[in-house]
Design an enzyme around this catalytic site. Structure first.
Site, PDB file in Angstrom:
ATOM      1  N   HIS A  47       0.847  -1.195   0.000  1.00  0.00           N
ATOM      2  CA  HIS A  47       0.000   0.000   0.000  1.00  0.00           C
ATOM      3  C   HIS A  47       0.880   1.243   0.000  1.00  0.00           C
ATOM      4  O   HIS A  47       2.089   1.171   0.198  1.00  0.00           O
ATOM      5  CB  HIS A  47      -0.987   0.007   1.172  1.00  0.00           C
ATOM      6  CG  HIS A  47      -0.400   0.177   2.532  1.00  0.00           C
ATOM      7  ND1 HIS A  47      -1.120   0.619   3.602  1.00  0.00           N
ATOM      8  CD2 HIS A  47       0.842  -0.025   3.012  1.00  0.00           C
ATOM      9  CE1 HIS A  47      -0.371   0.668   4.680  1.00  0.00           C
ATOM     10  NE2 HIS A  47       0.832   0.287   4.351  1.00  0.00           N
ATOM     11  N   CYS A  73       5.920   6.168   4.910  1.00  0.00           N
ATOM     12  CA  CYS A  73       4.721   5.392   4.586  1.00  0.00           C
ATOM     13  C   CYS A  73       3.982   5.936   3.366  1.00  0.00           C
ATOM     14  O   CYS A  73       3.036   5.311   2.887  1.00  0.00           O
ATOM     15  CB  CYS A  73       3.789   5.329   5.786  1.00  0.00           C
ATOM     16  SG  CYS A  73       4.490   4.403   7.160  1.00  0.00           S
ATOM     17  N   HIS A  83       5.151   0.434  -0.163  1.00  0.00           N
ATOM     18  CA  HIS A  83       5.767  -0.535   0.742  1.00  0.00           C
ATOM     19  C   HIS A  83       4.747  -1.632   1.047  1.00  0.00           C
ATOM     20  O   HIS A  83       3.587  -1.535   0.662  1.00  0.00           O
ATOM     21  CB  HIS A  83       6.254   0.139   2.028  1.00  0.00           C
ATOM     22  CG  HIS A  83       5.177   0.716   2.878  1.00  0.00           C
ATOM     23  ND1 HIS A  83       4.494   1.880   2.554  1.00  0.00           N
ATOM     24  CD2 HIS A  83       4.639   0.289   4.047  1.00  0.00           C
ATOM     25  CE1 HIS A  83       3.600   2.151   3.486  1.00  0.00           C
ATOM     26  NE2 HIS A  83       3.666   1.192   4.410  1.00  0.00           N
ATOM     27  N   HIS A 136       3.496  -5.097   3.830  1.00  0.00           N
ATOM     28  CA  HIS A 136       3.492  -5.691   5.168  1.00  0.00           C
ATOM     29  C   HIS A 136       3.051  -7.146   5.070  1.00  0.00           C
ATOM     30  O   HIS A 136       2.309  -7.526   4.158  1.00  0.00           O
ATOM     31  CB  HIS A 136       2.508  -4.968   6.096  1.00  0.00           C
ATOM     32  CG  HIS A 136       2.799  -3.537   6.303  1.00  0.00           C
ATOM     33  ND1 HIS A 136       3.823  -3.093   7.100  1.00  0.00           N
ATOM     34  CD2 HIS A 136       2.195  -2.422   5.808  1.00  0.00           C
ATOM     35  CE1 HIS A 136       3.842  -1.772   7.091  1.00  0.00           C
ATOM     36  NE2 HIS A 136       2.862  -1.338   6.314  1.00  0.00           N
ATOM     37  N   HIS A 174      -1.494 -10.630  -1.470  1.00  0.00           N
ATOM     38  CA  HIS A 174      -0.662 -10.292  -2.629  1.00  0.00           C
ATOM     39  C   HIS A 174      -1.362  -9.311  -3.571  1.00  0.00           C
ATOM     40  O   HIS A 174      -1.309  -9.453  -4.784  1.00  0.00           O
ATOM     41  CB  HIS A 174      -0.191 -11.558  -3.358  1.00  0.00           C
ATOM     42  CG  HIS A 174       0.880 -12.259  -2.585  1.00  0.00           C
ATOM     43  ND1 HIS A 174       0.585 -13.109  -1.540  1.00  0.00           N
ATOM     44  CD2 HIS A 174       2.221 -12.200  -2.675  1.00  0.00           C
ATOM     45  CE1 HIS A 174       1.726 -13.565  -1.038  1.00  0.00           C
ATOM     46  NE2 HIS A 174       2.726 -13.030  -1.698  1.00  0.00           N
ATOM     47  N   GLU A 215       0.385  -4.663  11.403  1.00  0.00           N
ATOM     48  CA  GLU A 215       1.362  -4.546  10.323  1.00  0.00           C
ATOM     49  C   GLU A 215       2.690  -5.176  10.729  1.00  0.00           C
ATOM     50  O   GLU A 215       3.433  -5.663   9.891  1.00  0.00           O
ATOM     51  CB  GLU A 215       1.603  -3.078   9.980  1.00  0.00           C
ATOM     52  CG  GLU A 215       0.401  -2.386   9.387  1.00  0.00           C
ATOM     53  CD  GLU A 215       0.686  -0.935   9.028  1.00  0.00           C
ATOM     54  OE1 GLU A 215       1.766  -0.413   9.395  1.00  0.00           O
ATOM     55  OE2 GLU A 215      -0.176  -0.332   8.366  1.00  0.00           O
TER      56      GLU A 215
END
Length: 123
Positions: free
Chosen positions: A14, A25, A29, A31, A69, A110
Site C-alpha cells: 500500500h 509510509c 511498501h 506488510h 498479494h 502490520e
C-alpha cells in the site's frame, strides 16, 4: 466475559498517499499483515466454548481472495490504513459469519508491535 481469538495472515502492499512528501509510509511498501478475529460471550455454550474456532475458517478464504498479494490502494475505498482495514474486515464478518453476534473486535497488525483494532459502534 470470555474472549477467544483466531489469527490469519496475508501479505499486501500500500501507499498512504495523504501523508506529507518524505514520510516513509507515503512510499510504496508492504506488510505481512496479521488479522485477529475476536469473539466474546458472557456464558459458554453446552460444549464449553464461546464458539467453535472452525466457524472462523471462512475468514481465511475472504482475506486470501480479497487482499493477499494485492495492492490495498486498488481494493479498499479510502486510505488503506490498518484502522480502515480493521473496520472493513469487521463489517465483512458482521455480514458473513454465522457467529457474528459474538464478534467483539477485529485487530489488524502490520508488525509484531503495531496494530489497529475495530470494535464497531461509536468511539
Amino acid at each position: 466475559m470470555h474472549v477467544i481469538a483466531k489469527r490469519f495472515h496475508f501479505s499486501a502492499s500500500h501507499r498512504l498517499e495523504l501523508l506529507p512528501e518524505g514520510h516513509p509510509c507515503r512510499r510504496l511498501h508492504g506488510h505481512n499483515y496479521t488479522v485477529e478475529i475476536q469473539l466474546a460471550a458472557d456464558e459458554l455454550d453446552d460444549v464449553g466454548f464461546v464458539a467453535d474456532f472452525g466457524e472462523l475458517d471462512v475468514v481465511r478464504e475472504f482475506l486470501r481472495d480479497s487482499y493477499d498479494h494485492r495492492h490495498l490502494n486498488d481494493v479498499l475505498d479510502g486510505p488503506p490504513t490498518s484502522e480502515r482495514l480493521a473496520q472493513v474486515i469487521h463489517a465483512w464478518c458482521v455480514a458473513n459469519l454465522r457467529v457474528a453476534p459474538l464478534l467483539y473486535a477485529v485487530r489488524v497488525a502490520e508488525t509484531d508491535s503495531t496494530w489497529a483494532e475495530y470494535r464497531g459502534g461509536s468511539a
